[in-house]
Design an enzyme around this catalytic site. Sequence first.
Site, PDB file in Angstrom:
ATOM      1  N   GLY A 159      44.140  40.347  46.637  1.00 34.09           N
ATOM      2  CA  GLY A 159      42.904  40.468  47.409  1.00 34.09           C
ATOM      3  C   GLY A 159      41.821  39.697  46.690  1.00 34.09           C
ATOM      4  N   ARG A 204      37.517  35.590  39.245  1.00 31.34           N
ATOM      5  CA  ARG A 204      37.934  35.894  37.864  1.00 31.34           C
ATOM      6  C   ARG A 204      39.011  34.924  37.394  1.00 31.34           C
ATOM      7  NH1 ARG A 204      39.185  42.128  38.986  1.00 31.34           N
ATOM      8  NH2 ARG A 204      37.679  42.175  40.660  1.00 31.34           N
ATOM      9  N   GLU A 227      45.337  52.887  50.205  1.00 30.98           N
ATOM     10  CA  GLU A 227      44.938  53.678  49.037  1.00 30.98           C
ATOM     11  C   GLU A 227      44.280  54.989  49.456  1.00 30.98           C
ATOM     12  OE1 GLU A 227      43.284  49.800  47.964  1.00 30.98           O
ATOM     13  OE2 GLU A 227      43.322  50.513  45.903  1.00 30.98           O
ATOM     14  N   ASN A 257      34.766  56.162  48.024  1.00 31.96           N
ATOM     15  CA  ASN A 257      34.892  55.171  46.955  1.00 31.96           C
ATOM     16  C   ASN A 257      33.484  54.630  46.683  1.00 31.96           C
ATOM     17  OD1 ASN A 257      35.402  52.980  45.349  1.00 31.96           O
ATOM     18  ND2 ASN A 257      36.895  52.022  46.733  1.00 31.96           N
ATOM     19  N   ASP A 316      36.261  33.035  48.841  1.00 30.14           N
ATOM     20  CA  ASP A 316      37.026  33.477  50.011  1.00 30.14           C
ATOM     21  C   ASP A 316      38.147  32.477  50.264  1.00 30.14           C
ATOM     22  OD1 ASP A 316      38.020  33.980  52.599  1.00 30.14           O
ATOM     23  OD2 ASP A 316      36.134  34.918  53.191  1.00 30.14           O
ATOM     24  N   ILE A 337      44.909  38.987  50.980  1.00 30.43           N
ATOM     25  CA  ILE A 337      45.664  37.734  50.966  1.00 30.43           C
ATOM     26  C   ILE A 337      47.158  38.007  51.213  1.00 30.43           C
ATOM     27  CG2 ILE A 337      46.353  35.786  49.506  1.00 30.43           C
ATOM     28  CD1 ILE A 337      43.633  36.194  47.984  1.00 30.43           C
ATOM     29  N   GLY A 338      47.693  38.995  50.509  1.00 23.90           N
ATOM     30  CA  GLY A 338      49.131  39.296  50.615  1.00 23.90           C
ATOM     31  C   GLY A 338      49.551  39.675  52.020  1.00 23.90           C
ATOM     32  N   ARG A 377      37.787  58.005  44.646  1.00 25.08           N
ATOM     33  CA  ARG A 377      38.456  56.986  43.855  1.00 25.08           C
ATOM     34  C   ARG A 377      37.656  56.811  42.561  1.00 25.08           C
ATOM     35  NH1 ARG A 377      37.973  50.612  44.247  1.00 25.08           N
ATOM     36  NH2 ARG A 377      39.567  50.098  42.743  1.00 25.08           N
ATOM     37  N   HIS A 409      44.483  48.890  40.239  1.00 26.55           N
ATOM     38  CA  HIS A 409      45.122  48.894  41.574  1.00 26.55           C
ATOM     39  C   HIS A 409      46.312  49.856  41.618  1.00 26.55           C
ATOM     40  CE1 HIS A 409      43.646  44.473  42.021  1.00 26.55           C
ATOM     41  NE2 HIS A 409      42.812  45.277  42.654  1.00 26.55           N
ATOM     42  N   HIS A 439      49.651  42.685  44.676  1.00 31.35           N
ATOM     43  CA  HIS A 439      48.424  43.110  45.372  1.00 31.35           C
ATOM     44  C   HIS A 439      47.456  41.930  45.265  1.00 31.35           C
ATOM     45  CE1 HIS A 439      45.163  46.107  46.406  1.00 31.35           C
ATOM     46  NE2 HIS A 439      44.472  45.068  45.950  1.00 31.35           N
ATOM     47  N   ASN A 491      47.822  38.846  54.856  1.00 31.95           N
ATOM     48  CA  ASN A 491      47.393  37.918  55.913  1.00 31.95           C
ATOM     49  C   ASN A 491      47.752  36.455  55.722  1.00 31.95           C
ATOM     50  OD1 ASN A 491      45.937  39.864  57.572  1.00 31.95           O
ATOM     51  ND2 ASN A 491      44.594  40.031  55.808  1.00 31.95           N
TER      52      ASN A 491
HETATM   53  P1  AMP Z   1      40.718  42.406  49.880  1.00 35.64           P
HETATM   54  O1  AMP Z   1      40.023  42.386  48.543  1.00 35.64           O
HETATM   55  O2  AMP Z   1      42.057  43.062  49.836  1.00 35.64           O
HETATM   56  O3  AMP Z   1      39.854  42.900  50.993  1.00 35.64           O
HETATM   57  O4  AMP Z   1      41.021  40.865  50.238  1.00 35.64           O
HETATM   58  C1  AMP Z   1      39.988  39.939  50.441  1.00 35.64           C
HETATM   59  C2  AMP Z   1      40.550  38.534  50.360  1.00 35.64           C
HETATM   60  O5  AMP Z   1      41.547  38.344  51.364  1.00 35.64           O
HETATM   61  C3  AMP Z   1      39.487  37.470  50.585  1.00 35.64           C
HETATM   62  O6  AMP Z   1      39.466  36.570  49.504  1.00 35.64           O
HETATM   63  C4  AMP Z   1      39.961  36.731  51.817  1.00 35.64           C
HETATM   64  O7  AMP Z   1      39.753  35.364  51.658  1.00 35.64           O
HETATM   65  C5  AMP Z   1      41.445  37.016  51.823  1.00 35.64           C
HETATM   66  N1  AMP Z   1      42.024  36.846  53.170  1.00 35.64           N
HETATM   67  C6  AMP Z   1      41.889  37.654  54.246  1.00 35.64           C
HETATM   68  N2  AMP Z   1      42.550  37.129  55.304  1.00 35.64           N
HETATM   69  C7  AMP Z   1      43.107  35.970  54.884  1.00 35.64           C
HETATM   70  C8  AMP Z   1      43.912  34.960  55.502  1.00 35.64           C
HETATM   71  N3  AMP Z   1      44.277  35.022  56.785  1.00 35.64           N
HETATM   72  N4  AMP Z   1      44.279  33.887  54.751  1.00 35.64           N
HETATM   73  C9  AMP Z   1      43.918  33.804  53.463  1.00 35.64           C
HETATM   74  N5  AMP Z   1      43.180  34.709  52.832  1.00 35.64           N
HETATM   75  C10 AMP Z   1      42.771  35.779  53.528  1.00 35.64           C
END
Ligand code: AMP
Length: 410
Positions: A221, A252, A396, A21, A294, A343-344, A104, A193, A219, A346
């Site tokens: 993230g 965004r 993915e 990717n 974050d 996020i979804g 990708r 996605h 999804h 965790n």
């Molecule tokens: P991704 O783009 O799928 O890698 O997701 C990244 C995002 O996941 C970041 O904004 C992180 O803040 C969020 N994230 C990861 N772990 C947690 C958690 N335990 N609680 C809240 N957000 C999380």
Amino acid sequence: LIINFNINLRKRIEMLIFVLNAGSSSLKYQLIDIKSKELKASGLVERIGIDGILKHEIGENKKLTFELPIPTHKEAIELVLRILTNNETKVINSIDEIKAIGHRVVHGGEYFKGSAIVDDEVIRKIEELIPLAPLHNPANILGVKICKDLMPKVPNVVTFDTAFHQTMPMENFLYAVPYADYTEHHLRKYGFHGTSHYYVSQEAIKLLNKKDSKVIVCHLGNGSSVCAVKDGKSISTSMGLTPLEGLVMGTRSGDIDAGVIPYLMEKKGLNHIQILDYLNKKSGILGVSGVSSDLREVIKAANDGDKRSKIAITMLCDRIKKYLCSYAGLMHGVDAICFTAGIGENSDLIREKVCEGLEFMGIEIDKDKNSKREKGNREINTKNSKTKIFVIPTNEELVIATDTYNLLKK
Ligand code: AMP
């Protein structure tokens, strides 16, 4: 003895696929044995052309970090191949063991409804689509060209973020603007996605064990999107012509009144590049909270009493809820809601807040199950919930590797 020998021999036959990717200054990769689904190695090269850092993992346990100058993508890929075959870090004896490469690619426009084996015509079409994904497609093509150069005998396959959404009906992908701009300028929703939405919805359909299925995938993230999947096909998704539309994301804005754009351009004296930068990089959770993009840091600030962080979290969850309800309406019901990505997978807080108040639709989250930290696919709804709620870690790269293998097998 002969039987044993055959079994052992079969065990050792591997089909190694290198998944790549390539981003504008980064490169993510995995080496997967598609026969056993084993992840041999994976990693991320960042800050290409700036300085250079490579984080490499062997299997799922051994982690290594290398900091060294990495001026170009070519040098980045060469470095990764050296690490895969080098004495101390090697997982293969030679790059000849790599049987195919899966890439990708972000934008496949209306050309690609599935993955494709790379040839000159495929590269030409991806290049033609650069105006629709100016930040992503050039880097993706560069990755393909370098691999063709470094491993000329190895076939390449491309998998598109947009392909899964090509099943959307016209009424769900058109914008309500003059129709000629769709036919002349390709103006429409494409959605992104797609590889993740495909993987997660397929896992959900397996768990539901139902022929006619109505699934909504969230999804969530750094970039986020929701997708309505009816009988395994995407029928609507929140991202649009670009990945800016839809949910409130890390940086965004997501959905916004188009009138905001000329208003702000005039008030702040911004040109079209600056306004896009504002909406793509300075908005969303970061813009509202002023704390971070974050979500972990924003949740922490909210817990410490920061008002704007609390509002940002509520905006994020309410926007998801809006899409959930509208997609349930569009499909005349919903069998399963799936949460995936950073996020979804965790954040139990976000999952709980999204589902809160949706009991009237038969959506009931089990707070104990939701708060447990477990690996793999899991169900987090109550026994009485009419709708299943799943947490499904996305994969993915496995979809790209599987598509690569299946296309070349043919
Ligand atoms: P991704 O783009 O799928 O890698 O997701 C990244 C995002 O996941 C970041 O904004 C992180 O803040 C969020 N994230 C990861 N772990 C947690 C958690 N335990 N609680 C809240 N957000 C999380």
